[in-house]
Write a protein that holds these residues in place. Sequence first.
Motif, PDB file in Angstrom:
ATOM      1  N   GLU A  49       0.849  -1.197   0.000  1.00  0.00           N
ATOM      2  CA  GLU A  49       0.000   0.000   0.000  1.00  0.00           C
ATOM      3  C   GLU A  49       0.884   1.246   0.000  1.00  0.00           C
ATOM      4  O   GLU A  49       2.045   1.193   0.445  1.00  0.00           O
ATOM      5  CB  GLU A  49      -0.929  -0.017   1.211  1.00  0.00           C
ATOM      6  CG  GLU A  49      -1.913  -1.184   1.208  1.00  0.00           C
ATOM      7  CD  GLU A  49      -2.799  -1.221  -0.031  1.00  0.00           C
ATOM      8  OE1 GLU A  49      -3.344  -0.175  -0.436  1.00  0.00           O
ATOM      9  OE2 GLU A  49      -2.961  -2.330  -0.604  1.00  0.00           O
ATOM     10  N   PRO A  50       0.371   2.389  -0.491  1.00  0.00           N
ATOM     11  CA  PRO A  50       1.185   3.605  -0.611  1.00  0.00           C
ATOM     12  C   PRO A  50       1.904   4.022   0.678  1.00  0.00           C
ATOM     13  O   PRO A  50       3.067   4.437   0.628  1.00  0.00           O
ATOM     14  CB  PRO A  50       0.180   4.667  -1.056  1.00  0.00           C
ATOM     15  CG  PRO A  50      -0.847   3.889  -1.821  1.00  0.00           C
ATOM     16  CD  PRO A  50      -0.960   2.578  -1.075  1.00  0.00           C
ATOM     17  N   ASN A  51       1.279   3.888   1.837  1.00  0.00           N
ATOM     18  CA  ASN A  51       1.937   4.291   3.079  1.00  0.00           C
ATOM     19  C   ASN A  51       3.144   3.405   3.402  1.00  0.00           C
ATOM     20  O   ASN A  51       4.063   3.843   4.096  1.00  0.00           O
ATOM     21  CB  ASN A  51       0.954   4.305   4.253  1.00  0.00           C
ATOM     22  CG  ASN A  51       0.381   2.941   4.559  1.00  0.00           C
ATOM     23  OD1 ASN A  51       0.136   2.141   3.653  1.00  0.00           O
ATOM     24  ND2 ASN A  51       0.147   2.670   5.824  1.00  0.00           N
ATOM     25  N   GLU A  52       3.182   2.192   2.887  1.00  0.00           N
ATOM     26  CA  GLU A  52       4.324   1.301   3.118  1.00  0.00           C
ATOM     27  C   GLU A  52       5.536   1.676   2.266  1.00  0.00           C
ATOM     28  O   GLU A  52       6.659   1.289   2.575  1.00  0.00           O
ATOM     29  CB  GLU A  52       3.933  -0.147   2.822  1.00  0.00           C
ATOM     30  CG  GLU A  52       2.897  -0.717   3.756  1.00  0.00           C
ATOM     31  CD  GLU A  52       2.505  -2.117   3.353  1.00  0.00           C
ATOM     32  OE1 GLU A  52       3.088  -3.069   3.911  1.00  0.00           O
ATOM     33  OE2 GLU A  52       1.625  -2.258   2.469  1.00  0.00           O
ATOM     34  N   LEU A  53       5.307   2.419   1.204  1.00  0.00           N
ATOM     35  CA  LEU A  53       6.398   2.792   0.307  1.00  0.00           C
ATOM     36  C   LEU A  53       7.353   3.786   0.946  1.00  0.00           C
ATOM     37  O   LEU A  53       8.462   3.995   0.443  1.00  0.00           O
ATOM     38  CB  LEU A  53       5.843   3.363  -1.000  1.00  0.00           C
ATOM     39  CG  LEU A  53       4.933   2.426  -1.798  1.00  0.00           C
ATOM     40  CD1 LEU A  53       4.438   3.125  -3.051  1.00  0.00           C
ATOM     41  CD2 LEU A  53       5.620   1.125  -2.132  1.00  0.00           C
ATOM     42  N   PRO A  91      14.699  -0.546  -6.706  1.00  0.00           N
ATOM     43  CA  PRO A  91      14.855   0.252  -7.929  1.00  0.00           C
ATOM     44  C   PRO A  91      14.132  -0.386  -9.115  1.00  0.00           C
ATOM     45  O   PRO A  91      14.125  -1.605  -9.261  1.00  0.00           O
ATOM     46  CB  PRO A  91      16.371   0.259  -8.158  1.00  0.00           C
ATOM     47  CG  PRO A  91      16.958   0.042  -6.799  1.00  0.00           C
ATOM     48  CD  PRO A  91      15.989  -0.869  -6.091  1.00  0.00           C
ATOM     49  N   THR A  92      13.534   0.420  -9.937  1.00  0.00           N
ATOM     50  CA  THR A  92      12.763   0.098 -11.149  1.00  0.00           C
ATOM     51  C   THR A  92      11.345  -0.395 -10.851  1.00  0.00           C
ATOM     52  O   THR A  92      10.590  -0.649 -11.776  1.00  0.00           O
ATOM     53  CB  THR A  92      13.460  -0.908 -12.095  1.00  0.00           C
ATOM     54  OG1 THR A  92      13.425  -2.221 -11.536  1.00  0.00           O
ATOM     55  CG2 THR A  92      14.892  -0.499 -12.423  1.00  0.00           C
ATOM     56  N   ALA A  93      10.971  -0.514  -9.576  1.00  0.00           N
ATOM     57  CA  ALA A  93       9.640  -1.038  -9.235  1.00  0.00           C
ATOM     58  C   ALA A  93       8.544  -0.018  -9.517  1.00  0.00           C
ATOM     59  O   ALA A  93       8.728   1.187  -9.376  1.00  0.00           O
ATOM     60  CB  ALA A  93       9.595  -1.447  -7.770  1.00  0.00           C
ATOM     61  N   LYS A  94       7.402  -0.550  -9.897  1.00  0.00           N
ATOM     62  CA  LYS A  94       6.169   0.215 -10.061  1.00  0.00           C
ATOM     63  C   LYS A  94       5.218  -0.265  -8.979  1.00  0.00           C
ATOM     64  O   LYS A  94       5.294  -1.410  -8.537  1.00  0.00           O
ATOM     65  CB  LYS A  94       5.544  -0.044 -11.429  1.00  0.00           C
ATOM     66  CG  LYS A  94       6.488   0.132 -12.597  1.00  0.00           C
ATOM     67  CD  LYS A  94       6.804   1.559 -12.840  1.00  0.00           C
ATOM     68  CE  LYS A  94       7.624   1.699 -14.110  1.00  0.00           C
ATOM     69  NZ  LYS A  94       8.236   2.989 -14.230  1.00  0.00           N
ATOM     70  N   ASN A  95       4.291   0.588  -8.558  1.00  0.00           N
ATOM     71  CA  ASN A  95       3.388   0.211  -7.482  1.00  0.00           C
ATOM     72  C   ASN A  95       1.967  -0.008  -7.993  1.00  0.00           C
ATOM     73  O   ASN A  95       1.406   0.839  -8.667  1.00  0.00           O
ATOM     74  CB  ASN A  95       3.388   1.294  -6.400  1.00  0.00           C
ATOM     75  CG  ASN A  95       2.461   0.982  -5.249  1.00  0.00           C
ATOM     76  OD1 ASN A  95       1.528   1.727  -4.977  1.00  0.00           O
ATOM     77  ND2 ASN A  95       2.709  -0.098  -4.548  1.00  0.00           N
ATOM     78  N   ILE A  96       1.425  -1.171  -7.676  1.00  0.00           N
ATOM     79  CA  ILE A  96      -0.006  -1.445  -7.818  1.00  0.00           C
ATOM     80  C   ILE A  96      -0.403  -2.100  -6.499  1.00  0.00           C
ATOM     81  O   ILE A  96      -0.131  -3.277  -6.282  1.00  0.00           O
ATOM     82  CB  ILE A  96      -0.343  -2.394  -8.978  1.00  0.00           C
ATOM     83  CG1 ILE A  96       0.156  -1.852 -10.310  1.00  0.00           C
ATOM     84  CG2 ILE A  96      -1.863  -2.619  -9.039  1.00  0.00           C
ATOM     85  CD1 ILE A  96      -0.095  -2.777 -11.489  1.00  0.00           C
ATOM     86  N   TRP A 130      10.373  -7.031   0.136  1.00  0.00           N
ATOM     87  CA  TRP A 130      11.081  -5.828   0.580  1.00  0.00           C
ATOM     88  C   TRP A 130      11.946  -6.087   1.810  1.00  0.00           C
ATOM     89  O   TRP A 130      13.069  -5.600   1.899  1.00  0.00           O
ATOM     90  CB  TRP A 130      10.118  -4.670   0.828  1.00  0.00           C
ATOM     91  CG  TRP A 130      10.820  -3.502   1.445  1.00  0.00           C
ATOM     92  CD1 TRP A 130      10.693  -3.033   2.715  1.00  0.00           C
ATOM     93  CD2 TRP A 130      11.820  -2.688   0.825  1.00  0.00           C
ATOM     94  NE1 TRP A 130      11.539  -1.976   2.925  1.00  0.00           N
ATOM     95  CE2 TRP A 130      12.246  -1.737   1.774  1.00  0.00           C
ATOM     96  CE3 TRP A 130      12.408  -2.679  -0.437  1.00  0.00           C
ATOM     97  CZ2 TRP A 130      13.222  -0.784   1.513  1.00  0.00           C
ATOM     98  CZ3 TRP A 130      13.379  -1.716  -0.711  1.00  0.00           C
ATOM     99  CH2 TRP A 130      13.772  -0.784   0.261  1.00  0.00           C
ATOM    100  N   ALA A 131      11.460  -6.843   2.758  1.00  0.00           N
ATOM    101  CA  ALA A 131      12.231  -7.103   3.978  1.00  0.00           C
ATOM    102  C   ALA A 131      13.566  -7.752   3.633  1.00  0.00           C
ATOM    103  O   ALA A 131      14.619  -7.348   4.154  1.00  0.00           O
ATOM    104  CB  ALA A 131      11.431  -7.985   4.938  1.00  0.00           C
ATOM    105  N   ASP A 132      13.564  -8.731   2.759  1.00  0.00           N
ATOM    106  CA  ASP A 132      14.791  -9.408   2.337  1.00  0.00           C
ATOM    107  C   ASP A 132      15.683  -8.460   1.544  1.00  0.00           C
ATOM    108  O   ASP A 132      16.896  -8.402   1.772  1.00  0.00           O
ATOM    109  CB  ASP A 132      14.446 -10.636   1.485  1.00  0.00           C
ATOM    110  CG  ASP A 132      15.668 -11.372   0.988  1.00  0.00           C
ATOM    111  OD1 ASP A 132      16.424 -11.893   1.826  1.00  0.00           O
ATOM    112  OD2 ASP A 132      15.869 -11.415  -0.248  1.00  0.00           O
TER     113      ASP A 132
END
Length: 161
Positions: free
Chosen positions: A72-76, A82-87, A150-152
Amino acid sequence: MITAVTQSGSRASLLTAHRVPYCVTAHHGSASWNGNKLRFYSTEKPATIDYQGIQTLIKDKNAEYYLIDVREPNELLQGAIPTAKNIPLSQFMTAWSMSEEDFEDTFGYEKPSPNANIIVYCQAGIRSSRAASYLGELGYKGVQNYIGSWADYAEQSKSKA
């Protein structure tokens, strides 16, 4: 007996009695009948990718892939690969039902084709596993789940710095 084929190529056999289905079996998953529609549920695990695989893709300027963060946006605020897009997963089903034009207007990049190389990740790999399975059910062939997510990535990037 009727055999149905899903977009992803899974097959299901539907036994009928007096035009009313009473038994559903599926190959590569399970299926259920809700009275007017046959639904398929994949039991196949999506392919996975690890930190090294992600690093290789990011560094290869010629690699064609979509790296999709389903947090979710607040987690970003924690950061992103790098290069990731969010959905966000909360918008995932809506996103993949959009036309190509609406998808691009909403998310700012071209909607991946069913044959595209797509990698999904989240915070710890659980939501991205659901996202990868969903894309597989839609017929997307090149989907991988970054199981560590993300954690890893954050931990390994920190230890390599």
